[in-house]
Design a protein around this motif. Structure first.
Motif, short mmCIF file in Angstrom:
data_model
loop_
_atom_site.label_atom_id
_atom_site.label_comp_id
_atom_site.label_asym_id
_atom_site.label_seq_id
_atom_site.Cartn_x
_atom_site.Cartn_y
_atom_site.Cartn_z
N PHE A 60 -3.73 -0.43 -0.28
CA PHE A 60 -2.91 0.78 -0.10
C PHE A 60 -2.02 1.13 -1.30
O PHE A 60 -1.79 2.31 -1.55
CB PHE A 60 -2.02 0.61 1.14
CG PHE A 60 -2.77 0.29 2.38
CD1 PHE A 60 -3.68 1.20 2.92
CD2 PHE A 60 -2.61 -0.94 3.02
CE1 PHE A 60 -4.39 0.90 4.07
CE2 PHE A 60 -3.31 -1.24 4.16
CZ PHE A 60 -4.21 -0.33 4.70
N GLU A 61 -1.51 0.16 -2.05
CA GLU A 61 -0.51 0.45 -3.06
C GLU A 61 -1.02 0.33 -4.48
O GLU A 61 -0.36 0.79 -5.42
CB GLU A 61 0.69 -0.49 -2.88
CG GLU A 61 1.40 -0.31 -1.54
CD GLU A 61 2.53 -1.29 -1.33
OE1 GLU A 61 2.70 -2.19 -2.20
OE2 GLU A 61 3.24 -1.19 -0.32
N CYS A 62 -2.19 -0.28 -4.66
CA CYS A 62 -2.80 -0.39 -5.98
C CYS A 62 -3.15 1.01 -6.51
O CYS A 62 -3.49 1.92 -5.74
CB CYS A 62 -4.04 -1.26 -5.90
SG CYS A 62 -5.07 -1.25 -7.37
N TRP A 65 -8.12 6.72 -1.94
CA TRP A 65 -7.67 7.37 -0.71
C TRP A 65 -7.43 8.86 -0.94
O TRP A 65 -7.64 9.68 -0.04
CB TRP A 65 -6.41 6.70 -0.18
CG TRP A 65 -6.64 5.37 0.46
CD1 TRP A 65 -6.19 4.16 0.03
CD2 TRP A 65 -7.39 5.11 1.66
NE1 TRP A 65 -6.61 3.16 0.87
CE2 TRP A 65 -7.34 3.71 1.87
CE3 TRP A 65 -8.10 5.91 2.54
CZ2 TRP A 65 -7.98 3.10 2.96
CZ3 TRP A 65 -8.74 5.31 3.62
CH2 TRP A 65 -8.68 3.92 3.83
N SER A 66 -6.98 9.23 -2.12
CA SER A 66 -6.80 10.64 -2.45
C SER A 66 -8.14 11.37 -2.43
O SER A 66 -8.24 12.49 -1.91
CB SER A 66 -6.13 10.78 -3.82
OG SER A 66 -6.01 12.13 -4.19
N TRP A 68 0.05 4.41 4.30
CA TRP A 68 0.15 3.23 5.15
C TRP A 68 0.62 2.04 4.32
O TRP A 68 0.40 1.98 3.11
CB TRP A 68 -1.21 2.90 5.79
CG TRP A 68 -1.82 4.07 6.49
CD1 TRP A 68 -1.44 4.61 7.69
CD2 TRP A 68 -2.93 4.84 6.03
NE1 TRP A 68 -2.25 5.67 8.00
CE2 TRP A 68 -3.18 5.85 7.00
CE3 TRP A 68 -3.74 4.80 4.90
CZ2 TRP A 68 -4.18 6.78 6.87
CZ3 TRP A 68 -4.75 5.74 4.77
CH2 TRP A 68 -4.96 6.71 5.74
N HIS A 69 1.20 1.09 5.00
CA HIS A 69 1.63 -0.14 4.35
C HIS A 69 1.11 -1.37 5.08
O HIS A 69 1.54 -2.48 4.80
CB HIS A 69 3.16 -0.19 4.27
CG HIS A 69 3.74 0.93 3.46
ND1 HIS A 69 3.70 0.95 2.07
CD2 HIS A 69 4.36 2.08 3.84
CE1 HIS A 69 4.28 2.06 1.63
NE2 HIS A 69 4.68 2.76 2.68
N GLN A 71 -4.02 2.32 13.86
CA GLN A 71 -3.36 3.16 14.86
C GLN A 71 -3.51 4.64 14.52
O GLN A 71 -3.70 5.47 15.40
CB GLN A 71 -1.88 2.78 14.95
CG GLN A 71 -1.63 1.40 15.55
CD GLN A 71 -0.18 0.99 15.47
OE1 GLN A 71 0.69 1.76 15.06
NE2 GLN A 71 0.10 -0.25 15.85
N TRP A 72 -3.44 4.97 13.25
CA TRP A 72 -3.62 6.36 12.84
C TRP A 72 -5.04 6.84 13.14
O TRP A 72 -5.24 7.96 13.63
CB TRP A 72 -3.32 6.50 11.35
CG TRP A 72 -3.58 7.88 10.83
CD1 TRP A 72 -2.77 8.97 10.94
CD2 TRP A 72 -4.75 8.31 10.12
NE1 TRP A 72 -3.35 10.07 10.33
CE2 TRP A 72 -4.58 9.68 9.83
CE3 TRP A 72 -5.90 7.67 9.70
CZ2 TRP A 72 -5.52 10.42 9.14
CZ3 TRP A 72 -6.86 8.41 9.02
CH2 TRP A 72 -6.66 9.77 8.75
N ILE A 73 -6.04 6.01 12.87
CA ILE A 73 -7.43 6.39 13.13
C ILE A 73 -7.64 6.70 14.61
O ILE A 73 -8.34 7.67 14.97
CB ILE A 73 -8.38 5.25 12.68
CG1 ILE A 73 -8.35 5.12 11.16
CG2 ILE A 73 -9.80 5.51 13.16
CD1 ILE A 73 -9.14 3.93 10.64
#
Length: 351
Positions: free
Chosen positions: A234-236, A243-244, A257-258, A265-267
């Motif tokens: 997620f943060e790399c 993801w973009s 997300w973290h 849960q979002w899915i």
């Protein structure tokens, strides 16, 4: 030690013991003792495995039992078929009077009721008291012509199901991190996701915690941040770029997300349509799997999996998973080409 050794192992064992002047106990202690580097020993591993097996045995005994229906396979005195105990243990005086201690349940219960075979008549006092208690315990038991069977007492209607077993296993064994099994992706991907949720992937931070020294903690993908599960997925810098692109391809706004739980849960809540949710699951899980493969490729074979292959791999793998595992999708070659073009343009509505 109570172990049966192969003759060759027995010879090597006796030779080593004679040449080094050690006893059996000292030999096994030498094998199982913790080494000087502090790495977990075989004794600790065996202890951990034994603990898990004991826990699983306790749970299975609680969940599953053998139900006496016809009474043919149950020993009346020795099997735990009523009350949670063996009758020979609780009614030991009556068991001593029994002439056939290996009698079946069906031998003692007939159409006319209970029939006994004592060595002598039951005397007053403790024997009569135990017989009265035994009679009240088994008075309600009835048998029929069916076979004895296993029943799952913790399942609805005592019927076993894989989904019911998974729910019980998640509740009673796993606890804080229940399983989430998606049948539209391969099993190894499901296991990978479960390990990621538990933070059990061999990223650099986890390896350091487990005693792997002299490693560079920077992310293998971007070499900027410290590498842990959250950073990889997620943060790399590479992960955020991927993801973009996924957001543009799916034409939806992706959250930041973290954690794996936040993504899952979002899915489950972003769409009301089940087919769109399934498609989104496959794409997102394919993205996670591809990011992990890219990270491993950067470490072990930088020339095999390049950055330019990430998006193509996500698109292809997610389509292959759904076309092969989603029952509503059955494609021949022409349909595959047509759906592939639709998939590239609008994946959430193509299948």
């Amino acid at each position: 030690m109570g172990l049966d050794l192969h003759p060759t192992l027995q010879y090597l064992h006796s030779t080593y013991s004679y040449n080094h002047g050690v006893t059996d106990l000292q030999l096994w202690q030498h094998i199982l003792i913790k080494n000087s580097t502090g790495v977990q020993t075989q004794a600790c591993i065996l202890s951990s495995i034994a603990h898990k097996l004991a826990l699983l045995h306790t749970i299975l005994v609680t969940w599953i039992s053998f139900k006496a229906v016809g009474g043919i396979q149950f020993l009346f005195w020795h099997h735990n078929w009523i009350g949670g105990y063996k009758l020979c243990d609780k009614f030991h005086r009556l068991y001593a009077l029994e002439s056939d201690k290996l009698c079946k349940l069906s031998d003692r219960l007939s159409i006319n009721g209970w029939c006994w075979s004592w060595r002598r008549n039951i005397r007053s006092g403790a024997e009569a008291q135990q017989f009265s208690e035994l009679s009240s315990t088994i008075d309600h038991v009835t048998l029929n012509d069916s076979s004895d069977k296993w029943v799952c007492t913790s399942f609805p209607k005592d019927t076993f199901s894989v989904s019911g077993f998974r729910r019980l296993f998640s509740r009673d064994v796993i606890g804080n991190c229940p399983t989430h099994w998606c049948k539209f992706i391969p099993p190894n991907i499901n296991f990978f996701l479960w390990r990621a949720r538990l933070n059990r992937l061999p990223d650099k931070c986890n390896l350091l915690e487990r005693g792997v020294q002299s490693i560079n903690l920077l992310c293998s993908s971007c070499s900027i941040n410290v590498e842990d599960t959250t950073n990889i997925f997620f943060e790399c810098e590479i992960a955020m770029q991927v993801w973009s692109y996924m957001s543009s391809w799916l034409d939806i706004t992706l959250h930041v997300w973290h954690s794996m739980d936040g993504l899952m849960q979002w899915i489950m809540t972003v769409f009301q349509s089940r087919s769109k949710t399934i498609t989104l699951e496959a794409i997102c899980y394919g993205t996670l799997w591809t990011l992990w493969r890219y990270r491993n490729g950067r470490i072990f074979d930088p020339n095999k999996f390049k950055k330019c292959h990430i998006i193509d791999s996500i698109v292809l793998s997610s389509f292959d998973w759904l076309s092969a595992r989603y029952k509503k999708v059955r494609l021949n070659w022409n349909d595959w080409l047509m759906n592939w073009n639709d998939w590239l343009m609008n994946p959430l509505n193509s299948l």
